[in-house]
Scaffold this motif. Structure first.
Motif: not given
Length: 88
Positions: A27-28, A30-34, A17-18
């Motif tokens: 979960g991720l 939206s910004r991390q997923a993009e 996780e870190r």
């Protein structure tokens, strides 16, 4: 985020996780997923190229039964050409 994760299967969930900057319950974002999509591309396997017509034809000719028939045809022509009635 560091990309030098050694032996991730031996790490604890908290360490992962870190490392990846995420949370297993949320979960991720939206910004991390993009960002991951832009960096890594879609999460799908590459499709192998389709074989050409020539390769399909060659693959058909290398089947056991086809090779057996070709050998039998060559043997038949050889026997017919060298037998006692070779002038026929």
């Amino acid at each position: 985020m560091a990309t030098d994760l050694q032996e991730p299967e031996l790490k604890t969930i908290e360490e992962l996780e870190r490392h990846f900057g995420t949370d297993v319950t949320k979960g991720l974002t939206s910004r991390q997923a993009e960002a991951n999509l832009a960096r890594d591309g879609p999460n799908e396997l590459e499709k192998p190229p389709k074989p050409t017509l020539l390769m399909l034809f060659i693959m058909q000719l290398t089947g056991f039964v086809i090779v057996l028939l070709l050998v039998a045809a060559a043997a038949s022509i050889t026997v017919n050409g060298t037998g006692p009635n070779k002038e026929d």
